[in-house]
Scaffold this motif. Structure first.
Motif, short mmCIF file in Angstrom:
data_model
loop_
_atom_site.label_atom_id
_atom_site.label_comp_id
_atom_site.label_asym_id
_atom_site.label_seq_id
_atom_site.Cartn_x
_atom_site.Cartn_y
_atom_site.Cartn_z
N MET A 1 0.84 -1.17 0.16
CA MET A 1 -0.11 0.11 -0.02
C MET A 1 0.97 1.35 -0.10
O MET A 1 2.02 1.35 0.42
N PRO A 2 0.38 2.32 -0.61
CA PRO A 2 1.10 3.63 -0.51
C PRO A 2 0.98 4.07 1.06
O PRO A 2 -0.10 3.72 1.51
N ARG A 3 1.81 4.66 1.25
CA ARG A 3 1.71 5.60 2.56
C ARG A 3 0.61 6.38 2.73
O ARG A 3 0.38 6.98 1.86
N LEU A 4 -0.20 6.43 3.88
CA LEU A 4 -1.35 7.16 4.15
C LEU A 4 -0.91 8.09 5.34
O LEU A 4 -0.89 7.67 6.28
N ASN A 5 -0.52 9.10 4.76
CA ASN A 5 0.11 10.04 5.67
C ASN A 5 -0.98 11.11 6.38
O ASN A 5 -1.59 12.01 5.62
N CYS A 6 -1.73 10.78 7.46
CA CYS A 6 -2.75 11.57 8.22
C CYS A 6 -2.18 12.25 9.24
O CYS A 6 -3.02 12.83 10.17
N SER A 7 -0.87 11.99 9.72
CA SER A 7 -0.68 12.50 11.06
C SER A 7 0.26 13.84 10.97
O SER A 7 0.53 14.24 12.01
N ALA A 8 0.59 14.36 9.86
CA ALA A 8 1.04 15.52 9.92
C ALA A 8 0.57 16.63 10.17
O ALA A 8 -0.53 16.68 10.28
N SER A 9 1.22 17.91 10.83
CA SER A 9 0.57 18.96 11.13
C SER A 9 1.30 20.13 11.18
O SER A 9 2.62 20.01 11.29
N VAL A 10 1.03 21.24 10.82
CA VAL A 10 1.71 22.48 10.79
C VAL A 10 2.22 22.68 11.89
O VAL A 10 3.13 23.33 12.10
N ALA A 11 1.51 22.29 13.07
CA ALA A 11 2.19 22.36 14.49
C ALA A 11 3.27 21.74 14.81
O ALA A 11 3.91 22.13 15.86
N ASP A 12 3.71 20.86 13.94
CA ASP A 12 5.03 20.18 14.36
C ASP A 12 6.29 20.89 14.03
O ASP A 12 7.19 20.54 14.43
N GLY B 1 -4.30 -7.21 11.17
CA GLY B 1 -4.03 -6.13 11.99
C GLY B 1 -3.44 -5.03 11.65
O GLY B 1 -3.82 -3.97 11.67
N LEU B 2 -2.23 -5.56 11.21
CA LEU B 2 -1.35 -4.34 10.61
C LEU B 2 -1.92 -3.41 9.40
O LEU B 2 -1.72 -2.33 9.38
N GLU B 3 -2.69 -4.17 8.56
CA GLU B 3 -3.09 -3.52 7.44
C GLU B 3 -4.41 -2.66 7.78
O GLU B 3 -4.61 -1.45 7.41
N LEU B 4 -5.25 -3.19 8.96
CA LEU B 4 -6.28 -2.32 9.49
C LEU B 4 -5.79 -1.13 10.05
O LEU B 4 -6.24 -0.03 9.98
N ARG B 5 -4.81 -1.31 11.03
CA ARG B 5 -4.18 0.10 11.26
C ARG B 5 -3.73 1.04 10.77
O ARG B 5 -3.70 2.34 10.85
N GLU B 6 -3.12 0.53 9.40
CA GLU B 6 -2.80 1.41 8.55
C GLU B 6 -4.02 2.50 8.02
O GLU B 6 -3.64 3.35 8.02
N LEU B 7 -4.99 1.85 7.69
CA LEU B 7 -6.19 2.47 7.21
C LEU B 7 -6.79 3.11 8.46
O LEU B 7 -7.09 4.30 8.36
N LEU B 8 -6.85 2.80 9.48
CA LEU B 8 -7.22 3.60 10.91
C LEU B 8 -6.34 4.66 11.15
O LEU B 8 -6.84 5.46 11.93
N SER B 9 -5.23 4.64 10.96
CA SER B 9 -4.30 5.80 10.84
C SER B 9 -4.73 7.03 10.39
O SER B 9 -4.49 8.28 10.98
N CYS B 10 -5.76 6.99 9.35
CA CYS B 10 -6.28 8.08 8.78
C CYS B 10 -7.67 8.33 9.23
O CYS B 10 -8.20 9.49 9.23
#
Length: 354
Positions: free
Chosen positions: A142-153, A258-267
């Motif tokens: 799967m491509p990386r699903l980046n939903c954790s980045a923030s301007v506040a970083d 579980g690993l693949e599910l967590r990847e989706l749920l990270s977004c």
């Protein structure tokens, strides 16, 4: 722009796509901060502002835990509020997060709708900050699903420097952002899917975004078999027939599924799993997934326990007889598993009508 312009720019309208960024902008003395931080990669979206708000509120009301406001009562999404003072210029702060990119398209569309010219909209794009903790290892398929980045970083001096150097997008790129929102919120998903698969200059987020959204749609094999969406198949694979499991145990399952599910749920966030399990339990009179109260009703992700039925096992392994076998799921402007909008994902990644 240069640093001498900063006092005037801090008096502008600043749009933040997550609460930490809104807080940081206030700390930097931004006088007028608007939150537009709804997670639009899950749930319904509509082009009309009133319809969008109504539909999102109705969707949130169906959730057992999801809320449209924080603990203080402040709404996550203030974009359409009549209380917003749109002092010019408008500064949009956006990271590479998929959440924020979709909200960016929406804000560009709304500002045009209320008559603010794109020349009065300053867009600050912040790259990902590397070296921070990465919570989940991505599955190689799967491509990386980046939903954790923030301007506040980013550090304060970086944010102030980027503000001083901010400028509007070219008209052509701004137009593309508006069109992306229009196609994203449309009940016909095909134009958006086609754009995502072909690519749109200046919007690299489209490929991973469609990688996420496509996981919500039921699939049709080349042999014509209807199968669950990737998301639902992962959930039903982790669930056990004999043993009840909490939301947490499903989320933390030590397996490839579980690993693949967590990847989706990270977004989507973990509440999305909680909601989807509850939807399965309420669907078709518990014929596929059974639910029971847990002994810890006040603990998040541990209020209920779930297990798969024999019929649920057959559904997972053999496929669906009809789309209505699974609970419906709103996705952007359309709906997965809807008999009136029977979209299915083909093996080449395209959507097609059943």
């Amino acid at each position: 722009m240069n640093t001498t312009d900063l006092p005037a720019l801090l008096d502008a309208t600043h749009v933040a796509f997550d609460p930490p960024t809104a807080d940081r902008l206030v700390q930097l003395d931004a006088a007028n901060v608007v939150r537009s931080s709804d997670c639009l990669v899950v749930g319904p979206s509509r082009l009309d502002a009133l319809e969008h708000v109504r539909t999102r509120e109705a969707w949130c009301s169906l959730s057992e835990k999801r809320s449209g406001a924080d603990e203080s009562g402040q709404k996550w999404d203030q974009l359409y509020s009549q209380d917003v003072r749109w002092e010019l210029p408008v500064v949009l702060w956006v990271s590479v997060s998929l959440h924020e990119r979709v909200n960016l398209w929406r804000v560009c569309s709304w500002l045009r709708h209320i008559g603010i010219a794109c020349s009065d909209v300053l867009i600050i794009e912040l790259e990902r900050v590397y070296g921070t903790m990465n919570r989940f290892r991505e599955p190689p398929s799967m491509p990386r699903l980046n939903c954790s980045a923030s301007v506040a970083d980013h550090l304060d001096n970086v944010l102030l420097d980027r503000l001083a150097k901010s400028c509007p997008w070219p008209v052509e790129r701004y137009d593309r952002a508006v069109r992306l929102w229009e196609s994203y919120a449309d009940e016909d998903p095909l134009p958006f899917v086609e754009s995502s698969m072909a690519g749109v200059e200046g919007f690299p987020e489209l490929t991973p975004l469609w990688g996420l959204l496509s996981s919500f749609f039921p699939r049709k094999t080349t042999e014509g078999t209807l199968r669950l969406s990737q998301l639902d198949e992962l959930i039903l694979t982790i669930l056990s027939v004999g043993e009840y499991q909490t939301d947490v145990s499903v989320f933390c399952h030590k397996s490839q599924s579980g690993l693949e599910l967590r990847e989706l749920l990270s977004c989507t966030g973990d509440l999305f799993l909680e909601d989807r399990l509850a939807q399965w339990a309420r669907h078709a009179s518990n014929e596929f997934v059974e639910r029971a109260s847990d002994v810890r009703p006040d603990v998040a992700m541990k209020s209920w326990v779930y297990r798969l039925t024999e019929r649920g096992t057959r559904l997972r392994d053999k496929g669906l007889d009809q789309l209505a076998d699974a609970p419906r799921l709103p996705v952007a402007g359309t709906e997965a598993y809807s008999p009136v909008a029977p979209w299915v994902l083909l093996e080449d990644g395209r959507l097609a009508r059943l």
